[in-house]
Write a protein that holds these residues in place. Structure first.
Motif, PDB file in Angstrom:
ATOM      1  N   ASP B 327       0.807  -1.225   0.000  1.00  0.00           N
ATOM      2  CA  ASP B 327       0.000   0.000   0.000  1.00  0.00           C
ATOM      3  C   ASP B 327       0.841   1.276   0.000  1.00  0.00           C
ATOM      4  N   ASP B 328       2.155   1.132  -0.131  1.00  0.00           N
ATOM      5  CA  ASP B 328       3.009   2.315  -0.111  1.00  0.00           C
ATOM      6  C   ASP B 328       3.098   2.896  -1.520  1.00  0.00           C
ATOM      7  N   THR B 329       2.513   4.077  -1.681  1.00  0.00           N
ATOM      8  CA  THR B 329       2.500   4.667  -3.019  1.00  0.00           C
ATOM      9  C   THR B 329       3.491   5.815  -3.141  1.00  0.00           C
ATOM     10  N   VAL B 330       4.134   6.168  -2.009  1.00  0.00           N
ATOM     11  CA  VAL B 330       5.067   7.289  -2.060  1.00  0.00           C
ATOM     12  C   VAL B 330       6.346   6.829  -2.758  1.00  0.00           C
ATOM     13  N   PRO B 331       6.746   7.475  -3.848  1.00  0.00           N
ATOM     14  CA  PRO B 331       7.979   7.040  -4.519  1.00  0.00           C
ATOM     15  C   PRO B 331       9.197   7.361  -3.661  1.00  0.00           C
ATOM     16  N   TYR B 332      10.229   6.542  -3.824  1.00  0.00           N
ATOM     17  CA  TYR B 332      11.462   6.753  -3.070  1.00  0.00           C
ATOM     18  C   TYR B 332      12.290   7.810  -3.787  1.00  0.00           C
ATOM     19  N   ARG B 333      12.564   8.916  -3.052  1.00  0.00           N
ATOM     20  CA  ARG B 333      13.309   9.997  -3.696  1.00  0.00           C
ATOM     21  C   ARG B 333      14.783   9.873  -3.339  1.00  0.00           C
ATOM     22  N   ALA B 334      15.483   9.100  -4.142  1.00  0.00           N
ATOM     23  CA  ALA B 334      16.858   8.721  -3.820  1.00  0.00           C
ATOM     24  C   ALA B 334      17.756   9.947  -3.647  1.00  0.00           C
ATOM     25  N   ASP B 335      17.569  10.958  -4.503  1.00  0.00           N
ATOM     26  CA  ASP B 335      18.466  12.115  -4.423  1.00  0.00           C
ATOM     27  C   ASP B 335      18.261  12.894  -3.133  1.00  0.00           C
TER      28      ASP B 335
END
Lengths: 233, 656
Positions: B327-335
């Motif tokens: 259910d995790d829709t938040v994208p991973y913001r690697a930078d």
């Protein structure tokens, strides 16, 4: 016909000497270069019929020399490799070399390769791009009809087998790497396709070669690729 | 071992109690000073009580900042779960060999039915042997004074339904009893029973209290004379009301505490089982990749949050692996996360959300480390809902276990590598010795013959000269074969990873070997028998060709020209088998066990001193071992010898 001109690119004097003695004895003309810089210069100024190129040069990698020559000319290049690893031969072939020799090689082998390459040159000179029918001994391929014949009998080939055969025929005399062939036939070159390639090649040969143990049309180059050879003359 | 024990005994271990109180920072600072004065180690302990879950976000935030502060001052932060705070502290102190406790004075837990004895007093009663430093603070608010009202409303509807159903049922039963002429006491019992049910199955105490009031009113309305009024004639009834109300209050308090305890211990048990499970799985995992996937599996099971794991090659971090929850829709913001990840990696500390280092990130990062060596960084999604203290502590212990497993895996690998290196070194030394010794013979012959041709070539008669040419050629050819073997051997020594494994057609490989021998085979009666089917193997083509070459070469060397040599291929039990046979003199039984040994050469009757280095068959064997194959020798009936090798067969799926 004029005596063919061969450019020998080899940094080791005894080997250069050996090759030039062998060429002279068999009625070839030759020029030689000891490094990549000279090689490119000689190639541009003399436009030789064939380049014999040692891959281990002091100033530039042999593969880079091939790329440089290929940027302006299609002259046949036969690479000579002393390394036991197949990788550099494959890289050289993928960069545009036509054939390879592994050190140590015999003079017979060298001359045989030169003959094959020269024959290809002579055969493919008349409008090679527009050629619609390919013949090689008993084998005939009609590109327009998409059919192949052996002794005037139609060969029943699957689409992949036909693709393979015509690819080899269009590059007759040239060693094609596994990678190149799978790219051309399947569009990708994964490991799995290389395995498939061997299966199709085996079935193609069964249909094509009178004696599959001593193939006359298609040579296997273990670890490298395949080549169609001229059987006529 | 003894020195280790001494240090732990002489070193003072100081415990500071964490709370969400604002004055707790002062206590932590004091504890850090004391620790420094004693040259001891500081442990910060938080006791998570059932009430903690209900505390306000502000309280939780303060607690986190206090934890961060403790960590910054060098404390190891630990969490225990329990209701009785002083008892938990005392137990922890006993188990962890604590000598000294630093505590704030007003740190008491509110509870209506507990004696108003201060926390410190009770702690002293539990653990009288410890030293105590009590840091007074004034006017700060008591631990969990403010309870939150922001409980989720999800259960309210359900609670109301239960409440109304129970009330209706009790009233019906009451009416039934009343009609049957039972006494009022029975009806009261029914309402008390309903109260128990309501306190057990609703999640908020308000329902119990409302029940108490409603049931008293209903009882008054329906069952006391005069009926259907709120008047009661009997003098005892007011007492009944009061008793019932008090009972409702006590029962609801107890029931709620019971439920909280149950959920706490279930949580604790689940966490414990995760930690044990992690241990068990790590025992099975050997490679770092396996350990990382155990870590990911355990943490996602435990925390139900998205994870990101950055493995490390020792110098820097490699590309991360993501383990998002469904259910995790938040994208991973690697930078955006990069700096926090690097900080955790370089500083060997926690970083990211809810810590002081880069709190603006979405993830909380822990480094997987043993002392100065960092094996990777693991990030846990926070997304605005911080991990509670016990989650953090269990997370830390799982991370610790995995770091230890990674350390062990690394040590095991290093040991293995050093053994392999020593073995290779030995092989190389032997090879060099044999090579430099045995290559001299053909070289001497080539040099001598060439010298003869240079100095007196013209004087030799043509037949002799032809012989000299042939000798040079044959010696050079022998050297070439030798060099091929040595090159293969050196590639084998570089390890299995260096093999260039592809799917190969066995007939292609044999064909290549036969082609390589060329005219040399013409002196023999050579026959190649093969089945119709295509036999595929996974192999390094060059090396297997070398094996076939060596076997054919041996057959030619050890038999007279004109002998038969056969090569047969076939399939048996999922293996591709290749057999090289000859009808030569064969191999005596006493030599058979040794022929695959390195540098073993048979005493040869022909007196030819240059048949081989004893490298060929040894090389064949190591090549086949590296391919999970095998090689063996049998007698050929009636005469001769049969060398056979087997490789696992490869199934090929054809792509049209």
């Amino acid at each position: 016909m004029n005596k063919p001109l061969i450019l020998i690119v080899e940094d080791d004097p005894p080997i250069r000497n050996l090759i030039s003695v062998a060429l002279e004895a068999h009625d070839y003309r030759y020029i030689s270069a000891a490094n990549a810089g000279n090689a490119i210069m000689e190639a541009t100024s003399h436009n030789p019929d064939i380049v014999l190129l040692d891959l281990g040069l002091p100033d530039l990698d042999g593969v880079d020399v091939i790329r440089k020559i290929r940027s302006w000319s299609n002259m046949p290049i036969i690479v000579i490799s002393a390394r036991s690893d197949d990788r550099d031969k494959i890289d050289a072939l993928d960069a545009g070399a036509d054939d390879y020799l592994t050190k140590p090689f015999s003079v017979d082998e060298l001359l045989a390769r030169l003959r094959v390459t020269l024959r290809r040159l002579n055969q493919s000179q008349p409008d090679n791009a527009e050629q619609m029918v390919f013949t090689n001994g008993a084998l005939r391929i009609d590109y327009a009809a998409g059919c192949a014949y052996l002794n005037d009998e139609e060969l029943h080939l699957t689409p992949i087998e036909y693709k393979l055969l015509s690819l080899l025929a269009r590059n007759c005399g040239k060693v094609l790497t596994h990678n190149y062939i799978t790219q051309q036939v399947w569009g990708t070159s994964w490991e799995n396709n290389v395995a498939s390639l061997r299966v199709f090649m085996a079935t193609l040969r069964k249909k094509l070669e009178p004696d599959p143990d001593s193939p006359s049309f298609i040579q296997t180059h273990v670890g490298i690729g395949y080549r169609m050879v001229r059987t006529d003359s | 071992m003894s020195s280790l024990k001494q240090t732990t005994q002489s070193e003072k271990r100081i415990l500071v109690c964490l709370s969400s109180s604002t004055s707790n920072a002062k206590v932590i600072h004091a504890a850090a000073n004391i620790t420094e004065a004693y040259q001891g180690t500081l442990i910060a302990l938080f006791v998570e009580t059932p009430a903690y879950a209900q505390s306000s976000d502000d309280d939780k935030k303060r607690l986190r900042s206090n934890m961060n502060l403790a960590e910054k001052l060098g404390a190891r932060v630990d969490t225990v779960i329990g209701e009785d705070v002083p008892y938990q502290i005392a137990e922890y102190a006993r188990l962890s060999d604590i000598s000294c406790v630093v505590i704030g004075q007003t740190n008491t837990v509110g509870g209506l039915f507990r004696k108003k004895k201060s926390l410190t007093d009770r702690l002293v009663a539990y653990a009288p042997d410890l030293d105590y430093f009590i840091i007074p603070d004034y006017g700060t608010k008591v631990f969990f004074a403010k309870k939150t009202k922001n409980k989720k409303n999800g259960g309210t509807l359900r609670n109301c339904a239960i409440f109304l159903a129970a009330l209706g049922l009790c009233t019906l039963v009451g009416l039934l009893f009343s009609n049957l002429g039972f006494t009022d006491a029975n009806i009261i019992m029914v309402y008390l029973l309903g109260l128990l049910v309501v306190s057990m199955f609703t999640t908020h105490r308000a329902f119990s209290l409302v029940w108490a009031i409603t049931s008293v009113l209903l009882f008054d309305l329906l069952f006391t004379t005069p009926r259907f009024t709120f008047y009661a004639y009997g003098t005892g009834y007011p007492v009944t009301f009061v008793v019932m109300f008090a009972a409702a209050f006590i029962i609801s308090t107890l029931a709620i505490r019971l439920k909280q305890n149950a959920s706490q211990s279930a949580k604790a048990a689940q966490r414990m089982s995760v930690v044990l499970d992690t241990d068990r799985q790590l025992a099975k995992a050997k490679a770092p990749d396996e350990i990382f996937s155990v870590l990911a599996a355990q943490l996602s099971q435990l925390l139900k949050r998205s994870l990101v794991i950055y493995p490390s090659d020792g110098e820097s971090l490699l590309n991360p692996n993501f383990y998002p929850t469904a259910d995790d829709t938040v994208p991973y913001r690697a930078d955006r996360e990069k700096e926090a990840v690097d900080w955790a990696f370089r500083q060997h500390k926690r970083a990211g959300a809810t810590t002081e280092a880069y709190p603006q990130t979405d993830y909380l990062y822990y480094s997987l480390r043993i002392q100065e060596r960092v094996y990777g960084v693991v990030g846990v999604a926070v997304h605005g809902s911080p991990l509670d203290a016990s989650e953090q502590s269990v997370l830390a212990s799982v991370v610790g276990e995995c770091s230890l497993a990674l350390e062990n895996a690394r040590n095991a690998r290093e040991k293995e590598e050093s053994i392999l290196l020593a073995e290779n070194e030995r092989l190389r030394a032997n090879l060099l010795r044999a090579v430099s010794h045995d290559l001299r013979t053909p070289l001497t012959s080539i040099m001598g013959n060439a010298d003869n041709l240079i100095t007196s070539g013209e004087t030799l008669d043509p037949a002799t000269r032809a012989q000299v040419y042939h000798d040079i050629y044959n010696d050079a050819q022998w050297l070439t074969g030798m060099v091929e073997n040595l090159l293969s051997a050196s590639r084998m020594n570089e390890g299995k990873l260096n093999l260039n494994i592809t799917t190969e057609l066995m007939d292609d490989l044999i064909g290549e070997a036969v082609r390589h021998l060329g005219k040399r085979l013409d002196a023999f009666v050579f026959e190649w028998r093969k089945p119709d089917q295509l036999l595929f193997v996974r192999a390094d083509a060059r090396l297997i060709v070398q094996v076939i070459l060596n076997l054919l070469d041996n057959a030619m060397k050890y038999t007279q020209p004109g002998s038969h040599i056969w090569i047969r291929t076939g399939k048996e039990n999922g293996e591709v088998r290749v057999c090289v046979e000859d009808d030569g003199p064969g191999i005596p039984d006493d030599q058979k066990p040794h022929i695959f040994d390195l540098f073993y050469t048979s005493g040869n009757p022909a007196g030819d001193s240059r048949r081989g280095l004893g490298v060929g068959l040894a090389l064949c064997q190591s090549i086949l071992k590296a391919h999970d194959g095998r090689i063996w020798v049998t007698d050929r009936i009636p005469r001769g010898v049969c060398f056979e090798f087997a490789l696992p067969e490869e199934e090929v799926t054809v792509h049209e």
